[in-house]
Design an enzyme around this catalytic site. Structure first.
Site, PDB file in Angstrom:
ATOM      1  N   CYS A  43       0.827  -1.210   0.000  1.00  0.00           N
ATOM      2  CA  CYS A  43       0.000   0.000   0.000  1.00  0.00           C
ATOM      3  C   CYS A  43       0.863   1.262   0.000  1.00  0.00           C
ATOM      4  O   CYS A  43       0.380   2.357  -0.301  1.00  0.00           O
ATOM      5  CB  CYS A  43      -0.920   0.019   1.216  1.00  0.00           C
ATOM      6  SG  CYS A  43      -1.778  -1.541   1.444  1.00  0.00           S
ATOM      7  N   TYR A  62      10.422  -6.378   7.640  1.00  0.00           N
ATOM      8  CA  TYR A  62      11.659  -6.986   8.133  1.00  0.00           C
ATOM      9  C   TYR A  62      12.413  -7.557   6.937  1.00  0.00           C
ATOM     10  O   TYR A  62      11.787  -8.087   6.016  1.00  0.00           O
ATOM     11  CB  TYR A  62      11.384  -8.142   9.103  1.00  0.00           C
ATOM     12  CG  TYR A  62      10.702  -7.728  10.381  1.00  0.00           C
ATOM     13  CD1 TYR A  62      11.402  -7.114  11.406  1.00  0.00           C
ATOM     14  CD2 TYR A  62       9.341  -7.993  10.553  1.00  0.00           C
ATOM     15  CE1 TYR A  62      10.766  -6.747  12.578  1.00  0.00           C
ATOM     16  CE2 TYR A  62       8.691  -7.625  11.726  1.00  0.00           C
ATOM     17  CZ  TYR A  62       9.409  -7.001  12.735  1.00  0.00           C
ATOM     18  OH  TYR A  62       8.777  -6.648  13.885  1.00  0.00           O
TER      19      TYR A  62
END
Ligand SMILES: Cc1cc2nc3c(=O)[nH]c(=O)nc-3n(C[C@H](O)[C@H](O)[C@H](O)COP(=O)(O)OP(=O)(O)OC[C@H]3O[C@@H](n4cnc5c(N)ncnc54)[C@H](O)[C@@H]3O)c2cc1C
Length: 439
Positions: A43, A62
């Site tokens: 997004c 991560y």
């Protein structure tokens, strides 16, 4: 063999893998991801393209090493699943140019969505993009950074098309948005979409009801770049070919524990049609929060734990240049198409107390049944729409009525809302409609 294989390393897949690890510290967990990136905020891609976010790595939650070392997930990048043999419990995949196979005791399919690409003539080798993966955005941003793109064409005026229009405009491009339909944002009712349309027209050229191929033919050699934002369909083919049942839009059908119709196979994210609480049946609503949550449920249950997904109500928000555009539940058109006797109540309220500097109009539409049950809401304004929609989302989750919404004890201070919140004003107007109809 006790091995969980997760197909797809996006929001749903990585949520599933991480949840499974929490349930079973000893389980072997393998994630197959077709691209070179996993666990990033898709997004955020429009904001990376706009230049608000400088480096693509900033979108990654991560790095792969974290998942491998800290969560002991065998994350295989550039590993594309090509076939599922559900009887033998084997996934065939391509990794570094080689055909491979992997067996599983449990599988979570989290392959996301496939961007729509309508047949277009006249592209003539122009740089053309869809935005559905980090690599797409990196390639487009590299082109934009050369400074050679002056005119950009966005195909599709849905929410991603409008986000991309804003991103390209922010990058200094002259933007044209071309749309086959005669309106923007088909997931809003027309009066609300018309407000957005007017706003976009002040910042970009909007060509509605057009055949893009004709547009390209008539205006050659324009544009310098084409970005196709023509919707998304569920990436359900591999599981469907293996026999999994599909539903709305071809998305995989799942129960509330995200089990597909195939034994040992769960699914989550944009490739599924979860239960829609307002419709009372499954619906294809490909959005981020549900992808994360369904992934978590699928991973938990696939690893031997228990969890249930409560369903969606279809809540979405988008920033279109300076406007906040929000919706939840059903639009009037969607409710009627679903056979409901629905009506809409519109009000124009204010984002702040009327005397407080910076006050802006806030358009609110409530969609409700003749008896008062809330079915949905849409809000459009320069401020106050984005999080206010969540109040109605909560009301829809609870199956509440316009009377309930009117009675909610909502917060007030002059910089944030009028003393009667715009939702209270809208709910009171809807109450009058409901009670007059009943009289
Ligand atoms: C530009 C853009 C902006 C968006 N903005 C918003 C927003 O503001 N709010 C919101 O709620 N939603 C937004 N969304 C939607 C949201 O990003 C998705 O709902 C969410 O990413 C879905 O997660 P997912 O894990 O199901 O799918 P994805 O994130 O698409 O992940 C699926 C992964 O599976 C991989 N894959 C696919 N096929 C295979 C295969 N055969 N083998 C191996 N791997 C495979 C893909 O490469 C991908 O990495 C946006 C989407 C886009 C494209």
């Amino acid at each position: 063999m006790t091995r969980l294989v997760v197909l797809g390393g996006g929001a749903a897949g990585m949520s599933a893998a991480s949840a499974a690890r929490r349930v079973d510290p000893a389980l072997e967990i393998v994630v197959l991801e077709a691209t070179g990136f996993a666990a990033y905020g898709m997004c955020g891609l429009p904001y990376y393209l706009a230049g608000l976010i400088e480096r693509p790595e900033e979108l990654v939650s991560y790095p792969p090493e974290y998942f491998r070392d800290r969560r002991r997930l065998d994350l295989r990048l550039r590993a594309e699943a090509v076939e599922l043999d559900a009887d033998q419990r084997v996934v065939h995949y391509r990794h570094e140019g080689r055909e491979q196979r992997i067996g599983f005791s449990a599988l979570v399919v989290a392959a996301g969505g496939v961007p729509g690409f309508p047949p277009l003539h006249g592209l003539d080798g122009r740089p053309t993009f869809t935005i559905r993966a980090m690599e797409d955005a990196i390639a487009l941003r590299a082109l934009l950074d050369t400074g050679s793109v002056r005119d950009a064409l966005v195909v599709g005026a849905g929410y991603i098309g409008l986000e991309l229009a804003e991103a390209l405009h922010g990058h200094g491009c002259r933007v044209t948005v071309a749309e086959r339909l005669d309106r923007v944002l088909p997931n809003l009712d027309e009066p609300l979409a018309a407000i957005v349309e007017e706003h976009v027209r002040e910042r970009a050229e909007l060509r509605l009801g057009v055949d893009v191929s004709e547009l390209l033919a008539n205006r050659a050699p324009w544009p310098d770049v084409v970005v196709v934002c023509a919707g998304v369909r569920p990436a359900s083919t591999i599981a469907a070919k293996a026999g999994a049942r599909t539903g709305p839009g071809g998305a995989l059908l799942v129960d509330d524990r995200m089990r597909t119709s195939l034994p040992g196979v769960w699914a989550a994210g944009d490739c599924v049609a979860p239960y829609h609480r307002v419709l009372g049946r499954p619906a294809f609503v490909p959005l981020g929060p549900a992808a994360n949550k369904t992934g978590r449920v699928a991973g938990t249950v696939a690893a031997g734990g228990d969890a249930v997904f409560a369903g969606v109500v279809g809540t979405a928000v988008v920033k279109v240049f300076e406007l906040e555009v929000a919706r939840t539940g059903l639009t009037l058109a969607e409710a009627r198409a679903a056979g409901m006797t629905a009506t809409a109540t519109d009000v124009v309220s204010r984002s702040r107390a009327k005397y407080y500097p910076g006050v802006e109009p806030l358009h609110v539409r409530l969609v409700h049944e003749a008896g008062g049950r809330l079915l949905g809401a849409q809000l459009v304004g320069r401020e106050g729409a984005a999080k206010r929609v969540d109040v109605v989302a909560a009301a829809l989750h609870g199956g509440l009525s316009v009377d309930d919404l009117a009675a909610f004890d909502l917060s007030y201070a002059p910089p944030y809302s009028p003393v009667y919140d715009p939702l209270t004003v809208a709910a009171q107007a809807a109450q009058r409609v409901v009670h007059e109809a009943a009289a």
